[in-house]
Motif scaffolding. Structure first.
Motif, PDB file in Angstrom:
ATOM      1  N   GLY A 135       9.172   6.787 -11.953  1.00 24.81           N
ATOM      2  CA  GLY A 135       9.635   5.634 -12.612  1.00 24.81           C
ATOM      3  C   GLY A 135      10.813   6.154 -13.723  1.00 24.81           C
ATOM      4  N   PHE A 136      11.224   5.378 -14.354  1.00 27.12           N
ATOM      5  CA  PHE A 136      12.187   5.555 -15.540  1.00 27.12           C
ATOM      6  C   PHE A 136      11.483   6.730 -16.834  1.00 27.12           C
ATOM      7  CE2 PHE A 136      13.986   1.794 -13.608  1.00 27.12           C
ATOM      8  CZ  PHE A 136      15.219   2.371 -13.131  1.00 27.12           C
ATOM      9  N   ARG A 137      12.345   7.204 -17.300  1.00 28.23           N
ATOM     10  CA  ARG A 137      11.800   8.057 -18.549  1.00 28.23           C
ATOM     11  C   ARG A 137      11.869   6.942 -19.729  1.00 28.23           C
ATOM     12  NH1 ARG A 137      11.543  13.325 -17.250  1.00 28.23           N
ATOM     13  NH2 ARG A 137      12.900  13.855 -15.648  1.00 28.23           N
ATOM     14  N   PRO A 138      11.002   7.231 -20.634  1.00 29.72           N
ATOM     15  CA  PRO A 138      10.892   6.183 -21.726  1.00 29.72           C
ATOM     16  C   PRO A 138      12.037   6.164 -22.674  1.00 29.72           C
ATOM     17  CG  PRO A 138       9.283   7.820 -22.121  1.00 29.72           C
ATOM     18  CD  PRO A 138       9.819   8.255 -20.712  1.00 29.72           C
ATOM     19  N   SER A 139      13.019   7.199 -22.604  1.00 28.45           N
ATOM     20  CA  SER A 139      14.164   7.430 -23.415  1.00 28.45           C
ATOM     21  C   SER A 139      15.086   8.493 -22.976  1.00 28.45           C
ATOM     22  CB  SER A 139      13.549   7.740 -25.075  1.00 28.45           C
ATOM     23  OG  SER A 139      13.460   9.094 -25.104  1.00 28.45           O
ATOM     24  N   ASN A 140      16.146   8.420 -23.517  1.00 31.11           N
ATOM     25  CA  ASN A 140      17.332   9.454 -23.005  1.00 31.11           C
ATOM     26  C   ASN A 140      17.246  10.816 -24.011  1.00 31.11           C
ATOM     27  OD1 ASN A 140      18.759   8.872 -25.351  1.00 31.11           O
ATOM     28  ND2 ASN A 140      19.988   7.553 -24.099  1.00 31.11           N
ATOM     29  N   ALA A 141      16.142  11.149 -24.701  1.00 33.01           N
ATOM     30  CA  ALA A 141      15.817  12.247 -25.566  1.00 33.01           C
ATOM     31  C   ALA A 141      16.058  13.486 -24.310  1.00 33.01           C
ATOM     32  CB  ALA A 141      14.546  12.283 -26.308  1.00 33.01           C
TER      33      ALA A 141
ATOM     34  N   ALA B 266      15.910  19.428 -29.778  1.00 31.89           N
ATOM     35  CA  ALA B 266      15.905  18.448 -30.703  1.00 31.89           C
ATOM     36  C   ALA B 266      15.275  17.230 -30.359  1.00 31.89           C
ATOM     37  CB  ALA B 266      16.858  18.197 -31.419  1.00 31.89           C
ATOM     38  N   GLN B 267      15.323  16.939 -28.984  1.00 30.85           N
ATOM     39  CA  GLN B 267      14.702  15.755 -28.401  1.00 30.85           C
ATOM     40  C   GLN B 267      15.829  14.621 -28.874  1.00 30.85           C
ATOM     41  OE1 GLN B 267      12.142  14.965 -25.506  1.00 30.85           O
ATOM     42  NE2 GLN B 267      13.510  16.620 -25.337  1.00 30.85           N
ATOM     43  N   ALA B 268      17.068  15.065 -29.127  1.00 30.71           N
ATOM     44  CA  ALA B 268      17.672  13.947 -29.711  1.00 30.71           C
ATOM     45  C   ALA B 268      18.330  12.858 -28.562  1.00 30.71           C
ATOM     46  CB  ALA B 268      19.199  14.676 -30.136  1.00 30.71           C
ATOM     47  N   LEU B 269      18.224  11.549 -29.271  1.00 30.08           N
ATOM     48  CA  LEU B 269      18.944  10.646 -28.210  1.00 30.08           C
ATOM     49  C   LEU B 269      20.395  10.629 -28.193  1.00 30.08           C
ATOM     50  CD1 LEU B 269      16.885   7.783 -29.752  1.00 30.08           C
ATOM     51  CD2 LEU B 269      16.434   8.790 -27.611  1.00 30.08           C
ATOM     52  N   GLU B 270      21.049  10.323 -26.755  1.00 31.48           N
ATOM     53  CA  GLU B 270      22.381  10.321 -26.647  1.00 31.48           C
ATOM     54  C   GLU B 270      23.088   9.621 -27.845  1.00 31.48           C
ATOM     55  OE1 GLU B 270      23.623   8.921 -22.966  1.00 31.48           O
ATOM     56  OE2 GLU B 270      21.999  10.174 -21.826  1.00 31.48           O
ATOM     57  N   GLY B 271      22.739   8.472 -28.293  1.00 38.97           N
ATOM     58  CA  GLY B 271      23.581   7.888 -29.280  1.00 38.97           C
ATOM     59  C   GLY B 271      23.576   8.605 -30.676  1.00 38.97           C
ATOM     60  N   THR B 272      22.616   9.183 -30.904  1.00 36.13           N
ATOM     61  CA  THR B 272      22.249   9.975 -32.145  1.00 36.13           C
ATOM     62  C   THR B 272      23.062  11.085 -32.028  1.00 36.13           C
ATOM     63  OG1 THR B 272      20.360   8.915 -32.560  1.00 36.13           O
ATOM     64  CG2 THR B 272      20.915  10.449 -33.965  1.00 36.13           C
TER      65      THR B 272
ATOM     66  N   ILE C 243      13.848  20.263 -21.987  1.00 38.87           N
ATOM     67  CA  ILE C 243      12.741  19.273 -22.083  1.00 38.87           C
ATOM     68  C   ILE C 243      13.311  17.793 -21.982  1.00 38.87           C
ATOM     69  CG2 ILE C 243      12.285  19.400 -24.151  1.00 38.87           C
ATOM     70  CD1 ILE C 243       9.115  19.381 -23.161  1.00 38.87           C
ATOM     71  N   ARG C 244      12.567  16.842 -21.617  1.00 39.69           N
ATOM     72  CA  ARG C 244      12.852  15.323 -21.507  1.00 39.69           C
ATOM     73  C   ARG C 244      11.470  14.630 -21.455  1.00 39.69           C
ATOM     74  NH1 ARG C 244      17.992  14.184 -19.574  1.00 39.69           N
ATOM     75  NH2 ARG C 244      19.127  15.903 -18.069  1.00 39.69           N
ATOM     76  N   PRO C 245      11.521  13.477 -21.856  1.00 38.94           N
ATOM     77  CA  PRO C 245      10.246  12.896 -22.111  1.00 38.94           C
ATOM     78  C   PRO C 245       9.685  12.536 -20.648  1.00 38.94           C
ATOM     79  CG  PRO C 245      11.957  11.579 -23.232  1.00 38.94           C
ATOM     80  CD  PRO C 245      12.531  12.769 -22.536  1.00 38.94           C
ATOM     81  N   ALA C 246       8.428  12.748 -20.333  1.00 38.49           N
ATOM     82  CA  ALA C 246       7.568  12.550 -19.176  1.00 38.49           C
ATOM     83  C   ALA C 246       8.078  11.204 -18.594  1.00 38.49           C
ATOM     84  CB  ALA C 246       6.236  12.671 -19.333  1.00 38.49           C
TER      85      ALA C 246
END
Length: 186
Positions: free
Chosen positions: A70-76, A80-86, A57-60
């Motif tokens: 359009g773009f996704r609101p984040s790269n989660a 865990a919906q973890a962001l790439e940097g974290t 799953i990714r953010p809508a």
């Protein structure tokens, strides 16, 4: 750490016993609890909120004119919906460089790691699903600055995570003996 199968889908994501019926998932959750000290039911409640146990799953996206993506609101991404940097920080700090966000074992370990660090840095009890979720969502800096106070919707979500955690704790208590008796059966 064993590689969990990302194709397992719990029959009922609102029931801890259903989520943990896959032996690999149960082992991974136990391993994370033992390593990081965060109870299984807290970790599962966070994952339930973030992905409902969907591995990819990714953010809508936002859509323009109804058909232009359009773009996704984040790269989660992932369980865990973890962001790439974290996620990269997790992989480096745990020396788990092959960890994948769409792998249950890695994702549950990430949540354990994150909540452990929230406890260490912010003093949040590992048993406090509500506060742990606020720190998980806002990041450690955002939690320190109490950015969640201006987000009434997020407070409501954190309350849902707490309620789900309590529900999972009660359910887990009912099936823990059976889960334990099934460990290593094969």
């Amino acid at each position: 750490m064993a590689q969990g199968c990302s194709t397992f889908k719990p029959s009922n994501v609102n029931d801890a016993c259903s989520v943990l019926e896959d032996e690999d998932w149960y082992e991974a959750a136990l391993d994370s609890q033992e390593r990081w000290g965060t109870p299984i039911h807290v970790q599962l409640a966070i994952m339930h909120q973030e992905s409902k146990f969907q591995h990819d799953i990714r953010p809508a996206r936002k859509w323009y004119l109804g058909f232009i993506p359009g773009f996704r609101p984040s790269n989660a991404y992932g369980y865990a919906q973890a962001l790439e940097g974290t996620w990269d920080t997790y992989r480096t700090s745990t020396n788990n460089h092959g960890a994948r966000r769409d792998n249950f074992d890695d994702a549950i370990d990430f949540i354990g790691w994150y909540t452990f660090n929230s406890h260490k840095q912010l003093g949040i009890s590992k048993w406090d699903a509500r506060a742990q979720y606020l720190a998980y969502h806002e990041g450690w800096g955002g939690y320190k600055r109490k950015t969640y106070n201006s987000k009434g919707w997020l407070i409501k979500v954190a309350d849902k995570v707490k309620a789900q955690s309590l529900k999972y704790a009660a359910q887990y208590k009912q099936c823990q003996a059976e889960l334990e008796s099934n460990r290593g059966w094969f």
